[in-house]
Design a protein around this motif. Structure first.
Motif, mmCIF file in Angstrom:
data_model
loop_
_atom_site.group_PDB
_atom_site.id
_atom_site.type_symbol
_atom_site.label_atom_id
_atom_site.label_comp_id
_atom_site.label_asym_id
_atom_site.label_seq_id
_atom_site.Cartn_x
_atom_site.Cartn_y
_atom_site.Cartn_z
ATOM 1 N N GLU A 270 5.662 -0.193 7.553
ATOM 2 C CA GLU A 270 6.095 0.754 6.527
ATOM 3 C C GLU A 270 7.549 0.520 6.134
ATOM 4 O OE1 GLU A 270 5.314 4.731 7.803
ATOM 5 O OE2 GLU A 270 3.191 4.334 8.119
ATOM 6 N N PHE A 271 7.837 0.751 4.849
ATOM 7 C CA PHE A 271 9.202 0.640 4.354
ATOM 8 C C PHE A 271 9.361 1.553 3.154
ATOM 9 C CE2 PHE A 271 6.634 -2.613 2.397
ATOM 10 C CZ PHE A 271 7.002 -2.606 1.069
ATOM 11 N N CYS A 272 10.593 1.935 2.852
ATOM 12 C CA CYS A 272 10.884 2.812 1.719
ATOM 13 C C CYS A 272 11.505 2.014 0.587
ATOM 14 C CB CYS A 272 11.852 3.920 2.130
ATOM 15 S SG CYS A 272 11.166 5.045 3.328
ATOM 16 N N VAL A 273 11.146 2.400 -0.637
ATOM 17 C CA VAL A 273 11.747 1.815 -1.833
ATOM 18 C C VAL A 273 12.444 2.952 -2.556
ATOM 19 C CG1 VAL A 273 11.309 0.645 -4.012
ATOM 20 C CG2 VAL A 273 9.940 0.075 -1.993
ATOM 21 N N LEU A 274 13.758 2.814 -2.730
ATOM 22 C CA LEU A 274 14.550 3.853 -3.393
ATOM 23 C C LEU A 274 14.494 3.696 -4.902
ATOM 24 C CD1 LEU A 274 17.697 3.753 -1.112
ATOM 25 C CD2 LEU A 274 15.760 5.307 -0.971
ATOM 26 N N ARG A 275 14.501 4.816 -5.606
ATOM 27 C CA ARG A 275 14.570 4.775 -7.061
ATOM 28 C C ARG A 275 15.980 4.397 -7.481
ATOM 29 N NH1 ARG A 275 11.345 10.194 -7.377
ATOM 30 N NH2 ARG A 275 9.254 9.353 -7.515
ATOM 31 N N ILE B 14 0.863 -1.169 0.000
ATOM 32 C CA ILE B 14 0.000 0.000 0.000
ATOM 33 C C ILE B 14 0.905 1.225 0.000
ATOM 34 C CG2 ILE B 14 -1.744 1.265 1.314
ATOM 35 C CD1 ILE B 14 -2.414 -1.479 2.640
ATOM 36 N N VAL B 15 0.613 2.181 -0.876
ATOM 37 C CA VAL B 15 1.393 3.423 -0.906
ATOM 38 C C VAL B 15 0.950 4.280 0.268
ATOM 39 C CG1 VAL B 15 1.934 5.494 -2.244
ATOM 40 C CG2 VAL B 15 1.622 3.299 -3.408
ATOM 41 N N ILE B 16 1.934 4.792 1.027
ATOM 42 C CA ILE B 16 1.676 5.584 2.214
ATOM 43 C C ILE B 16 1.983 7.054 1.937
ATOM 44 C CG2 ILE B 16 2.370 5.986 4.622
ATOM 45 C CD1 ILE B 16 0.908 3.369 4.232
ATOM 46 N N ASP B 17 1.104 7.949 2.343
ATOM 47 C CA ASP B 17 1.363 9.382 2.241
ATOM 48 C C ASP B 17 2.009 9.829 3.542
ATOM 49 O OD1 ASP B 17 1.465 12.100 1.943
ATOM 50 O OD2 ASP B 17 -0.692 12.385 1.737
ATOM 51 N N ASP C 267 3.368 -3.024 3.986
ATOM 52 C CA ASP C 267 2.955 -4.389 3.662
ATOM 53 C C ASP C 267 1.557 -4.634 4.244
ATOM 54 O OD1 ASP C 267 3.254 -4.969 6.377
ATOM 55 O OD2 ASP C 267 5.176 -5.954 6.118
ATOM 56 N N PRO C 268 0.955 -5.773 3.959
ATOM 57 C CA PRO C 268 -0.413 -6.033 4.437
ATOM 58 C C PRO C 268 -0.574 -5.968 5.956
ATOM 59 C CG PRO C 268 0.153 -7.571 2.705
ATOM 60 C CD PRO C 268 1.409 -6.820 3.045
ATOM 61 N N GLU C 269 0.508 -6.154 6.707
ATOM 62 C CA GLU C 269 0.435 -6.068 8.167
ATOM 63 C C GLU C 269 0.586 -4.633 8.667
ATOM 64 O OE1 GLU C 269 2.636 -8.492 6.786
ATOM 65 O OE2 GLU C 269 0.965 -9.911 6.864
ATOM 66 N N GLY C 270 0.846 -3.673 7.757
ATOM 67 C CA GLY C 270 0.978 -2.276 8.145
ATOM 68 C C GLY C 270 2.396 -1.825 8.415
ATOM 69 N N SER D 57 13.421 10.742 -3.857
ATOM 70 C CA SER D 57 13.969 9.615 -4.624
ATOM 71 C C SER D 57 13.528 8.285 -4.018
ATOM 72 C CB SER D 57 15.499 9.707 -4.675
ATOM 73 O OG SER D 57 16.030 9.646 -3.365
ATOM 74 N N TRP D 58 12.424 8.289 -3.278
ATOM 75 C CA TRP D 58 11.911 7.070 -2.666
ATOM 76 C C TRP D 58 10.389 7.111 -2.602
ATOM 77 C CZ3 TRP D 58 14.135 11.010 0.109
ATOM 78 C CH2 TRP D 58 13.330 11.646 1.031
ATOM 79 N N HIS D 59 9.802 5.947 -2.387
ATOM 80 C CA HIS D 59 8.366 5.801 -2.160
ATOM 81 C C HIS D 59 8.199 5.122 -0.810
ATOM 82 C CE1 HIS D 59 7.141 6.857 -6.235
ATOM 83 N NE2 HIS D 59 8.163 6.135 -6.660
ATOM 84 N N VAL D 60 7.219 5.545 -0.043
ATOM 85 C CA VAL D 60 6.920 4.904 1.233
ATOM 86 C C VAL D 60 5.748 3.958 1.003
ATOM 87 C CG1 VAL D 60 6.282 5.234 3.651
ATOM 88 C CG2 VAL D 60 7.681 6.959 2.492
#
Length: 45
Positions: free
Chosen positions: A30-35, A8-11, A25-28, A19-22
């Motif tokens: 949060e993690f960042c994905v770097l470009r 799930i994309v988090i705001d 996962d289904p359990e809540g 340069s990342w997206h937050v």
């Protein structure tokens, strides 16, 4: 064995220029994905 990806994309106050997206996962958790390097270079052009 198959791996199912679900997130799930988090705001978190991002402006869209980071340069990342937050994600979460289904359990809540949060993690960042770097470009990647190529994506960051394209954004700077």
């Amino acid at each position: 064995m198959a791996c199912r990806v679900s997130e799930i994309v988090i705001d978190a106050g991002q402006t869209g220029t980071e340069s990342w997206h937050v994600l979460a996962d289904p359990e809540g958790n949060e993690f960042c994905v770097l470009r990647g390097e190529a994506d960051r270079a394209a954004m700077d052009s």
